[in-house]
Structures are given as structure tokens and as C-alpha cells.
Design an enzyme around this catalytic site. Sequence first.
Site, PDB file in Angstrom:
ATOM      1  N   ARG A   1      44.638  29.430  39.356  1.00  0.00           N
ATOM      2  CA  ARG A   1      44.751  30.306  38.167  1.00  0.00           C
ATOM      3  C   ARG A   1      46.164  30.860  38.147  1.00  0.00           C
ATOM      4  NH1 ARG A   1      40.541  34.788  36.158  1.00  0.00           N
ATOM      5  NH2 ARG A   1      39.518  32.838  35.563  1.00  0.00           N
TER       6      ARG A   1
ATOM      7  N   ARG B   1      34.451  36.007  38.784  1.00  0.00           N
ATOM      8  CA  ARG B   1      33.506  34.894  38.647  1.00  0.00           C
ATOM      9  C   ARG B   1      34.085  33.542  39.065  1.00  0.00           C
ATOM     10  NH1 ARG B   1      32.107  38.964  35.766  1.00  0.00           N
ATOM     11  NH2 ARG B   1      34.345  39.085  35.534  1.00  0.00           N
ATOM     12  N   THR B   2      35.257  33.193  38.550  1.00  0.00           N
ATOM     13  CA  THR B   2      35.782  31.850  38.803  1.00  0.00           C
ATOM     14  C   THR B   2      36.102  31.673  40.283  1.00  0.00           C
ATOM     15  OG1 THR B   2      36.776  32.030  36.616  1.00  0.00           O
ATOM     16  CG2 THR B   2      37.414  30.134  37.939  1.00  0.00           C
TER      17      THR B   2
ATOM     18  N   LYS C   1      58.824  36.365  47.449  1.00  0.00           N
ATOM     19  CA  LYS C   1      60.206  36.077  47.891  1.00  0.00           C
ATOM     20  C   LYS C   1      60.872  35.099  46.935  1.00  0.00           C
ATOM     21  CE  LYS C   1      58.412  36.237  52.582  1.00  0.00           C
ATOM     22  NZ  LYS C   1      57.984  35.317  53.638  1.00  0.00           N
TER      23      LYS C   1
ATOM     24  N   HIS D   1      40.854  27.139  29.959  1.00  0.00           N
ATOM     25  CA  HIS D   1      40.003  27.495  31.104  1.00  0.00           C
ATOM     26  C   HIS D   1      38.862  26.465  31.087  1.00  0.00           C
ATOM     27  CE1 HIS D   1      37.994  29.635  34.153  1.00  0.00           C
ATOM     28  NE2 HIS D   1      37.961  30.853  33.646  1.00  0.00           N
TER      29      HIS D   1
HETATM   30  N1   CP Z   1      35.087  34.180  33.023  1.00  0.00           N
HETATM   31  C1   CP Z   1      36.061  34.365  33.937  1.00  0.00           C
HETATM   32  O1   CP Z   1      37.020  33.579  34.002  1.00  0.00           O
HETATM   33  O2   CP Z   1      35.898  35.442  34.733  1.00  0.00           O
HETATM   34  P1   CP Z   1      36.870  35.857  35.926  1.00  0.00           P
HETATM   35  O3   CP Z   1      38.201  36.239  35.287  1.00  0.00           O
HETATM   36  O4   CP Z   1      36.206  36.993  36.613  1.00  0.00           O
HETATM   37  O5   CP Z   1      37.070  34.646  36.792  1.00  0.00           O
END
Ligand code: CP
Length: 287
Positions: free
Chosen positions: A100, A50-51, A79, A128
Site C-alpha cells: 500500500r 482490514r487489508t 533516510k 484497490h
Molecule cells: N477497506 C480498506 O482498505 O480498509 P483498510 O484501510 O483498513 O485496509
Amino acid sequence: MKHLISIDQYNYQSLHTLFEKVDKEEYGFIETSYPKKGQIATLFYEPSTRTSASFHSAATQLGYSVLSINEVNYSSVTKGETLEDTIKTIGSYVDLIVLRHGEKGASKRAASISQVPIINAGDGIGEHPTQTLLDLYTIWKEKSKIDGLNITLMGDLKNGRTVHSLIKILRLFNVHINLISPSSLKLPNEYLKHSDQESTQFLPYAATTDVLYVTRVQKERGSKEEYKLSLSELNQLPKTAIVLHPLPRRKELPITFDNDPRAKYFQQIKNGLLVRKALLRQFLENN
Ligand code: CP
């Protein structure tokens, strides 16, 4: 705001301003711009659907191209390249980096040396913030308010970063919070408030819940205890309640609940695209 690292960067007023902009995205049109306005990077050290996809989609709809590095195993990270060197390198090519990473604090580290804006798309068990913005926007749209709500957070409250960011922003509002988790997965003390109700049982809180926010067990962070809600337990919620989940899910929410009008987790996904479009405009175009 040069970077988006923590939900702490938002207050009541800036949330309101952002949500007004998100509303406008809903009724906006899909934009394309030739030549492209610029480029963002999605740099993901951990898996995402999603993100990653919603930032990609939001950027391209706004007329930006996207440099996707979603599998760092094929990059120079294998590396031994440091996060800092990777950020400086990618930042030489693009106008903004969505990051991320598996370590709490990684986005803050990246922001401290980055020449382009960093958006935290999840840092280990830390935060998040863009998920929280879309969660809060969904609550606001579905319930028309946030103050006065009875909100039940259920699942892996120890390791679920979406809950950590969400509970921080909920402290800005006058809400009542119930925390339901297996005893080994309780919310860390740093996020707790004395008025929170903690329990291992969902049913005693079902009938008074306005918003149920469920999260999955974070196996990849060592969480072991499983839990799941049955259809009959979910049916104890008021007819006006809403059920949210950041997804992905495991067994905690039955798919037989998906068509219930209270299930709003797929609406959350749609709202995520709008929120991320508004954020990209803010960071890249100053509006
Ligand atoms: N909600 C969420 O962060 O989903 P993903 O890990 O698929 O990005």
C-alpha cells in the site's frame, strides 16, 4: 498473472474462476504447515486495518509467515530510500509483497522491478483491486447475480480508490449506475459513462437501488465536504437491497443501521479474508 496491480487484469471468466475458489475457502479448514511454506511481506506506507490484517491472517492460515512493515517511519524510507530499492530489498527475503502506497501508480512501478509478485493494496487515489474483488464477491453472494442490478455509489467518488476499481469492473456487467456525491467530490471523467446518473441527492434513487455502496470522505487527500445518511433515508431502500462500505467509516453511515439485515459491510470484511486466501494460493501455489 505475475502481479495484481489493477482490476483491469480481470475479465468475466477469470472473476468466475476466482469466485469459485473463494467459495471453496469458505468451507475449507484452517491450515497450518510446519515447517512454514514461505513468507509474504505486508509493506504499508499508509494506514490500514482490514487489508493489512486480512492478508496477515490469510497468509498465516495457509501456513506462511508474515514480515510486517506497517510503519515505514521506522524503516530506511525516512533516510530517503526509494520505493524501488525498498522493494528489491524486501523481495530478497520473501515470496510476495502486499504493497500500500500513497502515490497512484506506485504498485506498477514496484512490479516493474520486483523479482517477487506484487499485490496492490491501494495506491493513492488509483486503485484497490483486492477490495474490489471482495466487494464484487459480496454482491454476487448476496444478490445471486450482478447483471441487471441498480447500483448506487455514494460518497467521495473523486478520491475514493475503492470506487475507482469497483466502477471499472462493473463495466463488464449489464448494470445501471447512480453516482451520488457532493459537487466537489464527483467521479473523475475517466471513469464516467454517458448512461450513469449523477446527482448530489440520494433520496430520488433510494427506492430503486439494489446495492448501495457508501464511502467515506477522504480527508487525507484534501476532500472537505461532509455528508451522511440518516436512518430514515436508509429505510427508503427496498427490503431486498444491500448496503456495502469498504470501511473505515466516519459519519456517513449511522451505527444504528448496523443490525439492519440490509447492512452487509461486516460480511464484506469476512469475505475479504476468503478472497485474500484464494489470491495468495493463486500467486504462491498456482492454484
Ligand atoms: N477497506 C480498506 O482498505 O480498509 P483498510 O484501510 O483498513 O485496509
